[in-house]
Write a protein that holds these residues in place. Structure first.
Motif, PDB file in Angstrom:
ATOM      1  N   GLY A 152      10.124 -36.079 -78.400  1.00 34.75           N
ATOM      2  CA  GLY A 152       9.311 -36.991 -78.521  1.00 34.75           C
ATOM      3  C   GLY A 152       9.484 -38.087 -77.883  1.00 34.75           C
ATOM      4  N   SER A 153      10.557 -38.141 -76.912  1.00 35.68           N
ATOM      5  CA  SER A 153      10.954 -39.395 -76.292  1.00 35.68           C
ATOM      6  C   SER A 153       9.759 -39.849 -75.254  1.00 35.68           C
ATOM      7  N   PRO A 154       9.491 -41.053 -75.082  1.00 32.61           N
ATOM      8  CA  PRO A 154       8.726 -41.357 -73.953  1.00 32.61           C
ATOM      9  C   PRO A 154       9.110 -41.309 -72.483  1.00 32.61           C
ATOM     10  N   ARG A 155      10.537 -40.776 -72.435  1.00 33.24           N
ATOM     11  CA  ARG A 155      11.154 -40.590 -71.203  1.00 33.24           C
ATOM     12  C   ARG A 155      10.420 -39.247 -70.709  1.00 33.24           C
TER      13      ARG A 155
END
Length: 155
Positions: A152-155
């Motif tokens: 779920g990381s924006p990366r």
């Protein structure tokens, strides 16, 4: 678990063996006794004659002209620059297809490699997911994987 040293050793062995095979091909290609293997089309067209009949005993098997050994890889840039119809006429359709596949691979591999080293490696390396998990053994190579980026990381 593979370490950076293991991967480096594997890469070194692969590169050395590739260069050894390229060198062996280039050297064997220069020897008169192998002419019929490397240049069969030229014999069929009558461009090249048999070296085993026209020379001395030693020169039938070994190329003694040292200048050919100095420039033994000059055929590579010439083959890559040659127009495709001329390459088919000179070396055959299989060589033209091989060079086309090789160049296509380079055109695809180089941009993907630049993208991976410029974007993906820094993103994966700076993630801290593996360091936050208890009872997990990992190496520096594992930090390069997508598993180091949290879900779920924006990366």
């Amino acid at each position: 678990m593979a370490s950076v040293q293991d991967i480096g050793l594997s890469a070194a062995i692969n590169l050395l063996s590739a260069f050894a095979f390229l060198f062996a091909f280039a050297m064997l290609r220069l020897q008169p006794v192998n002419d019929r293997v490397y240049f069969p089309k030229w014999y069929l067209k009558g461009i090249r004659g048999s070296p085993t009949r026209s020379r001395g005993i030693m020169t039938r098997f070994v190329n003694l002209d040292w200048t050919t050994y100095v420039k033994f890889l000059n055929w590579m840039p010439a083959a890559l620059k040659m127009p495709e119809p001329e390459l088919i006429e000179h070396a055959g359709l299989d060589s033209a297809v091989y060079i086309r596949i090789y160049l296509l691979g380079l055109k695809m591999f180089v941009p993907i490699t630049l993208l991976a080293f410029g974007v993906l490696v820094p993103v994966n390396w700076t993630g801290e997911t593996l360091e936050n998990i208890d009872d997990l053994t990992f190496s520096n190579v594992d930090k390069l994987s997508i598993s180091n980026v949290p879900p779920g990381s924006p990366r």
